[in-house]
Design a protein around this motif. Structure first.
Motif, PDB file in Angstrom:
ATOM      1  N   THR A 134      -4.122 110.390  74.188  1.00  0.00           N
ATOM      2  CA  THR A 134      -2.675 110.998  74.922  1.00  0.00           C
ATOM      3  C   THR A 134      -1.753 109.896  75.075  1.00  0.00           C
ATOM      4  OG1 THR A 134      -4.410 112.539  76.007  1.00  0.00           O
ATOM      5  CG2 THR A 134      -2.002 112.490  76.974  1.00  0.00           C
ATOM      6  N   THR A 135      -1.999 108.711  75.515  1.00  0.00           N
ATOM      7  CA  THR A 135      -1.098 107.666  75.599  1.00  0.00           C
ATOM      8  C   THR A 135      -0.282 107.416  74.423  1.00  0.00           C
ATOM      9  OG1 THR A 135      -2.584 105.962  75.422  1.00  0.00           O
ATOM     10  CG2 THR A 135      -2.169 106.696  77.799  1.00  0.00           C
ATOM     11  N   GLU A 136      -0.975 107.325  73.257  1.00  0.00           N
ATOM     12  CA  GLU A 136      -0.402 107.200  71.899  1.00  0.00           C
ATOM     13  C   GLU A 136       0.603 108.078  71.211  1.00  0.00           C
ATOM     14  OE1 GLU A 136      -3.818 106.493  69.732  1.00  0.00           O
ATOM     15  OE2 GLU A 136      -4.274 104.333  70.485  1.00  0.00           O
ATOM     16  N   ILE A 137       0.625 109.530  71.842  1.00  0.00           N
ATOM     17  CA  ILE A 137       1.372 110.464  71.046  1.00  0.00           C
ATOM     18  C   ILE A 137       2.815 110.120  71.327  1.00  0.00           C
ATOM     19  CG2 ILE A 137       1.894 112.931  71.323  1.00  0.00           C
ATOM     20  CD1 ILE A 137      -1.010 113.457  72.336  1.00  0.00           C
ATOM     21  N   GLU A 138       3.534 109.697  72.308  1.00  0.00           N
ATOM     22  CA  GLU A 138       4.942 109.576  72.535  1.00  0.00           C
ATOM     23  C   GLU A 138       5.180 108.497  71.370  1.00  0.00           C
ATOM     24  OE1 GLU A 138       8.218 108.378  75.606  1.00  0.00           O
ATOM     25  OE2 GLU A 138       6.308 108.286  76.197  1.00  0.00           O
ATOM     26  N   ALA A 139       4.606 107.544  71.230  1.00  0.00           N
ATOM     27  CA  ALA A 139       5.053 106.265  70.283  1.00  0.00           C
ATOM     28  C   ALA A 139       4.736 106.792  68.811  1.00  0.00           C
ATOM     29  CB  ALA A 139       4.131 105.217  70.651  1.00  0.00           C
ATOM     30  N   ALA A 140       3.812 107.551  68.537  1.00  0.00           N
ATOM     31  CA  ALA A 140       3.789 108.082  67.230  1.00  0.00           C
ATOM     32  C   ALA A 140       4.926 109.269  66.948  1.00  0.00           C
ATOM     33  CB  ALA A 140       2.364 108.856  67.395  1.00  0.00           C
ATOM     34  N   VAL A 141       5.298 109.800  67.913  1.00  0.00           N
ATOM     35  CA  VAL A 141       6.301 110.958  67.559  1.00  0.00           C
ATOM     36  C   VAL A 141       7.702 110.066  67.463  1.00  0.00           C
ATOM     37  CG1 VAL A 141       7.648 112.799  68.833  1.00  0.00           C
ATOM     38  CG2 VAL A 141       5.200 112.690  68.739  1.00  0.00           C
ATOM     39  N   LYS A 142       7.921 109.129  68.086  1.00  0.00           N
ATOM     40  CA  LYS A 142       9.128 108.233  68.078  1.00  0.00           C
ATOM     41  C   LYS A 142       9.470 107.786  66.490  1.00  0.00           C
ATOM     42  CE  LYS A 142      10.132 107.418  72.755  1.00  0.00           C
ATOM     43  NZ  LYS A 142      10.233 106.056  73.879  1.00  0.00           N
ATOM     44  N   VAL A 143       8.111 107.522  65.815  1.00  0.00           N
ATOM     45  CA  VAL A 143       8.661 106.952  64.513  1.00  0.00           C
ATOM     46  C   VAL A 143       8.793 107.758  63.592  1.00  0.00           C
ATOM     47  CG1 VAL A 143       7.143 104.722  65.338  1.00  0.00           C
ATOM     48  CG2 VAL A 143       6.100 106.399  64.167  1.00  0.00           C
ATOM     49  N   LEU A 144       8.401 109.064  63.660  1.00  0.00           N
ATOM     50  CA  LEU A 144       8.793 109.945  62.635  1.00  0.00           C
ATOM     51  C   LEU A 144      10.336 110.164  62.446  1.00  0.00           C
ATOM     52  CD1 LEU A 144       6.311 112.830  63.946  1.00  0.00           C
ATOM     53  CD2 LEU A 144       5.872 111.230  62.126  1.00  0.00           C
ATOM     54  N   ASN A 145      10.592 110.567  61.213  1.00  0.00           N
ATOM     55  CA  ASN A 145      12.096 110.979  60.999  1.00  0.00           C
ATOM     56  C   ASN A 145      12.263 112.448  61.349  1.00  0.00           C
ATOM     57  OD1 ASN A 145      11.352 112.560  58.729  1.00  0.00           O
ATOM     58  ND2 ASN A 145      11.259 110.621  57.436  1.00  0.00           N
ATOM     59  N   ASP A 146      13.460 112.853  61.216  1.00  0.00           N
ATOM     60  CA  ASP A 146      13.477 114.250  61.542  1.00  0.00           C
ATOM     61  C   ASP A 146      12.771 115.253  60.749  1.00  0.00           C
ATOM     62  OD1 ASP A 146      15.525 113.440  63.382  1.00  0.00           O
ATOM     63  OD2 ASP A 146      17.117 113.631  62.249  1.00  0.00           O
ATOM     64  N   ASP A 147      12.657 115.232  59.286  1.00  0.00           N
ATOM     65  CA  ASP A 147      12.031 116.082  58.708  1.00  0.00           C
ATOM     66  C   ASP A 147      10.583 115.917  58.852  1.00  0.00           C
ATOM     67  OD1 ASP A 147      14.195 116.825  57.336  1.00  0.00           O
ATOM     68  OD2 ASP A 147      14.031 115.552  55.684  1.00  0.00           O
ATOM     69  N   GLU A 148       9.892 114.970  59.352  1.00  0.00           N
ATOM     70  CA  GLU A 148       8.543 114.835  59.573  1.00  0.00           C
ATOM     71  C   GLU A 148       8.323 115.495  60.849  1.00  0.00           C
ATOM     72  OE1 GLU A 148       7.160 110.796  57.326  1.00  0.00           O
ATOM     73  OE2 GLU A 148       8.125 110.599  59.290  1.00  0.00           O
ATOM     74  N   ALA A 149       9.001 115.323  61.774  1.00  0.00           N
ATOM     75  CA  ALA A 149       9.204 115.898  63.069  1.00  0.00           C
ATOM     76  C   ALA A 149       9.060 117.432  63.246  1.00  0.00           C
ATOM     77  CB  ALA A 149      10.080 115.335  64.101  1.00  0.00           C
ATOM     78  N   ASP A 150       9.812 118.116  62.140  1.00  0.00           N
ATOM     79  CA  ASP A 150      10.166 119.478  62.040  1.00  0.00           C
ATOM     80  C   ASP A 150       8.791 120.023  61.353  1.00  0.00           C
ATOM     81  OD1 ASP A 150      12.493 119.437  63.231  1.00  0.00           O
ATOM     82  OD2 ASP A 150      13.613 119.618  61.280  1.00  0.00           O
ATOM     83  N   LEU A 151       8.294 119.112  60.321  1.00  0.00           N
ATOM     84  CA  LEU A 151       6.942 119.557  59.601  1.00  0.00           C
ATOM     85  C   LEU A 151       5.914 119.385  60.657  1.00  0.00           C
ATOM     86  CD1 LEU A 151       5.616 120.226  57.030  1.00  0.00           C
ATOM     87  CD2 LEU A 151       5.385 118.000  56.401  1.00  0.00           C
TER      88      LEU A 151
END
Length: 151
Positions: free
Chosen positions: A87-104
Motif C-alpha cells: 500500500t505504501t508503494e502505490i503512490e510512487a508507482a502511480v506518479k511515474v505513469l504517463n497520462d495514457d498509462e494512468a487512463d489505461l
C-alpha cells in the motif's frame, strides 16, 4: 421566381454515404494485439520489480480485440500486478505513469472491480483508484467512461 431544383451542384456532402444500411464501422476492426506478455510480467514480479511489471502489463492492451477471453486474461494479469504492490508503494508507482498509462490503468481498475467479487481485492483496487484520481484528477474517470474501446 421559382428556383431550378434540378441543379444539385450546391450539394457538397454525399448524404447517401451515411445510410445506416451501408454503414461499416472501421474503428472496431480486429487487431492482432494479444495483450501484455504474461511471461515477462511474471518474471518481473518474481524478481520484485513491481513498477517495471506494471509498465509491462500496460503494454499492448487488447482494447480493439473482440475476443473477451483475451481481455479478461489481460485484466487478471494487471490485477495480479496491482495486488503485488504494498500500500505504501502505490503512490510512487502511480506518479511515474504517463497520462495514457494512468487512463489505461483506470480502465483495468474498473474492469477488475466488475469481474472480481472479492471484497478484499476491491478495497485494494479502491486505493489504486484514489491514487490515480489524485494524480490525474476526475478527467481520467471521464475519459475512461466516455471511451468506446472497452476491456
Amino acid at each position: 421566381m421559382a428556383k431550378n431544383m434540378e441543379n444539385t451542384s450546391y450539394r457538397k456532402i454525399d448524404v447517401d454515404a451515411y445510410d445506416p444500411d451501408k454503414f461499416e464501422d472501421t474503428e472496431d476492426a480486429e487487431t492482432p494485439s494479444v495483450g501484455p506478455d504474461e511471461r515477462q510480467v511474471t518474471q518481473l514480479l518474481a524478481s520484485n520489480q513491481n513498477v517495471e511489471a506494471l509498465h509491462a502489463a500496460l503494454l499492448n492492451p487488447p482494447l480493439k480485440s473482440k475476443n473477451q477471453v483475451v481481455k479478461d486474461r489481460a485484466t487478471a494479469l494487471v490485477t495480479r500486478v496491482l495486488t503485488s504492490f504494498k500500500t505504501t508503494e502505490i503512490e510512487a508507482a502511480v506518479k511515474v505513469l504517463n497520462d495514457d498509462e494512468a487512463d489505461l490503468l483506470m480502465k483495468y481498475v474498473y474492469k477488475s472491480m466488475d469481474i472480481l467479487a472479492d471484497g478484499a481485492t476491491c478495497q485494494y483496487l479502491l486505493v489504486w483508484h484514489s491514487q490515480i484520481i489524485q494524480r490525474s484528477g476526475l478527467g481520467s474517470v471521464m475519459r475512461v467512461l466516455s471511451d468506446r474501446r472497452r476491456l
